[in-house]
Design a protein around this motif. Sequence first.
Motif, PDB file in Angstrom:
ATOM      1  N   ARG A 151     -44.280  57.599 -52.389  1.00  0.00           N
ATOM      2  CA  ARG A 151     -43.619  57.123 -51.184  1.00  0.00           C
ATOM      3  C   ARG A 151     -43.852  55.633 -50.929  1.00  0.00           C
ATOM      4  NH1 ARG A 151     -45.259  62.021 -46.976  1.00  0.00           N
ATOM      5  NH2 ARG A 151     -43.758  63.573 -47.755  1.00  0.00           N
ATOM      6  N   ARG A 152     -44.709  55.027 -51.751  1.00  0.00           N
ATOM      7  CA  ARG A 152     -45.006  53.613 -51.583  1.00  0.00           C
ATOM      8  C   ARG A 152     -43.777  52.780 -51.921  1.00  0.00           C
ATOM      9  NH1 ARG A 152     -49.309  52.827 -55.258  1.00  0.00           N
ATOM     10  NH2 ARG A 152     -47.970  51.829 -56.775  1.00  0.00           N
ATOM     11  N   PRO A 153     -43.413  51.826 -51.069  1.00  0.00           N
ATOM     12  CA  PRO A 153     -42.247  50.988 -51.372  1.00  0.00           C
ATOM     13  C   PRO A 153     -42.435  50.279 -52.699  1.00  0.00           C
ATOM     14  CG  PRO A 153     -42.977  50.649 -49.108  1.00  0.00           C
ATOM     15  CD  PRO A 153     -44.036  51.466 -49.778  1.00  0.00           C
ATOM     16  N   PRO A 154     -41.374  50.175 -53.491  1.00  0.00           N
ATOM     17  CA  PRO A 154     -41.505  49.494 -54.787  1.00  0.00           C
ATOM     18  C   PRO A 154     -41.907  48.035 -54.608  1.00  0.00           C
ATOM     19  CG  PRO A 154     -39.195  49.842 -54.228  1.00  0.00           C
ATOM     20  CD  PRO A 154     -40.004  50.618 -53.228  1.00  0.00           C
ATOM     21  N   GLU A 155     -42.834  47.591 -55.452  1.00  0.00           N
ATOM     22  CA  GLU A 155     -43.288  46.214 -55.377  1.00  0.00           C
ATOM     23  C   GLU A 155     -42.309  45.313 -56.120  1.00  0.00           C
ATOM     24  OE1 GLU A 155     -47.176  46.505 -57.001  1.00  0.00           O
ATOM     25  OE2 GLU A 155     -48.068  47.159 -55.117  1.00  0.00           O
ATOM     26  N   PRO A 156     -42.133  44.089 -55.653  1.00  0.00           N
ATOM     27  CA  PRO A 156     -41.137  43.208 -56.267  1.00  0.00           C
ATOM     28  C   PRO A 156     -41.524  42.798 -57.679  1.00  0.00           C
ATOM     29  CG  PRO A 156     -42.492  41.993 -54.708  1.00  0.00           C
ATOM     30  CD  PRO A 156     -42.874  43.445 -54.557  1.00  0.00           C
ATOM     31  N   ALA A 157     -40.492  42.576 -58.489  1.00  0.00           N
ATOM     32  CA  ALA A 157     -40.706  42.068 -59.836  1.00  0.00           C
ATOM     33  C   ALA A 157     -40.600  40.547 -59.812  1.00  0.00           C
ATOM     34  CB  ALA A 157     -39.668  42.652 -60.792  1.00  0.00           C
ATOM     35  N   PHE A 158     -41.304  39.909 -60.744  1.00  0.00           N
ATOM     36  CA  PHE A 158     -41.293  38.452 -60.830  1.00  0.00           C
ATOM     37  C   PHE A 158     -40.434  38.031 -62.021  1.00  0.00           C
ATOM     38  CE2 PHE A 158     -45.282  39.809 -58.918  1.00  0.00           C
ATOM     39  CZ  PHE A 158     -45.316  39.051 -57.765  1.00  0.00           C
ATOM     40  N   GLY A 159     -39.583  37.054 -61.792  1.00  0.00           N
ATOM     41  CA  GLY A 159     -38.720  36.590 -62.861  1.00  0.00           C
ATOM     42  C   GLY A 159     -37.406  36.090 -62.289  1.00  0.00           C
ATOM     43  N   PRO A 160     -36.442  35.823 -63.146  1.00  0.00           N
ATOM     44  CA  PRO A 160     -36.463  36.088 -64.586  1.00  0.00           C
ATOM     45  C   PRO A 160     -37.185  35.007 -65.381  1.00  0.00           C
ATOM     46  CG  PRO A 160     -34.360  35.150 -63.959  1.00  0.00           C
ATOM     47  CD  PRO A 160     -35.144  35.326 -62.681  1.00  0.00           C
ATOM     48  N   PHE A 161     -37.747  35.432 -66.547  1.00  0.00           N
ATOM     49  CA  PHE A 161     -38.350  34.512 -67.489  1.00  0.00           C
ATOM     50  C   PHE A 161     -37.558  34.611 -68.797  1.00  0.00           C
ATOM     51  CE2 PHE A 161     -41.715  36.096 -64.694  1.00  0.00           C
ATOM     52  CZ  PHE A 161     -42.235  34.914 -64.207  1.00  0.00           C
ATOM     53  N   LYS A 162     -37.040  33.501 -69.254  1.00  0.00           N
ATOM     54  CA  LYS A 162     -36.274  33.485 -70.498  1.00  0.00           C
ATOM     55  C   LYS A 162     -37.155  32.997 -71.641  1.00  0.00           C
ATOM     56  CE  LYS A 162     -31.693  32.906 -68.466  1.00  0.00           C
ATOM     57  NZ  LYS A 162     -31.225  34.233 -68.909  1.00  0.00           N
TER      58      LYS A 162
END
Length: 250
Positions: free
Chosen positions: A119-130
């Motif tokens: 039930r924990r809110p999804p944590e943000p992803a970091f990026g984009p990295f090319k």
Amino acid sequence: MADQYVFHISESYTPATIPMERLAEYMGALAKLLGETANVHFSDVFNASTALRANVDSPAQPKVFARVSAIRAGDAPVDAVRAFEVIDEMLRKDNAYGTLTEGDGGVEGAVIIPFPGKRRPPEPAFGPFKKEGTLDGEVYRIGGKDETKHVGIRDGKREYNLVTSEAVALELRHHAFSGQIRFHGTGTWYRHADGEWELRTFKVKDFDVLDDAPLSEVIDRLRKVPSDLRALSSPVSQLLDDRSGMESRH
């Protein structure tokens, strides 16, 4: 002070279905959460879902109560906070959530610590990295109605959807379902809060067909390559002499 604490795992395992190894992992994490490990004892597993009951010896009850109360209040020691995070992440991976209650674990038991888990809110992803790099895999699908073509590849159990030009896609048609290919291009990556990296897109510039022949066959091919070294009684000595001569001239 409570002499028992019950950890509930909801919407996942039952006592009959939880793997023994996973149960042991939960028990170990719960022991670290409660602390006072010499005076906290496993009692049993019960309920339609899975509930682990722990008994606390009298001398340790005030310390365990203070510890779980501090976790609930958000000012617990680092090791207790880490134990909470480990349990919550285990629940999330098991598609479950949980609670720690006092007493015998009945409906009247007061919830001391909730574990949001899934039930924990999804944590943000970091990026984009090319980043430029390579991917290996076997082509199993090529498609696309516009100038950008999509190439599906498999590498063991993993699958990737690559994009490329029409010219490269036309070349790849001859290599579909025919073995491993190494794709060179630029990937777009995202890093999740848990440290996992996710490849979102990969644009193929060119590729190499990999030779999956057995090592013995490759060695046989090398032996058949014409070479003046075959006529020498000691090819290695000759190569070393040649190298020494080149170094002396420099």
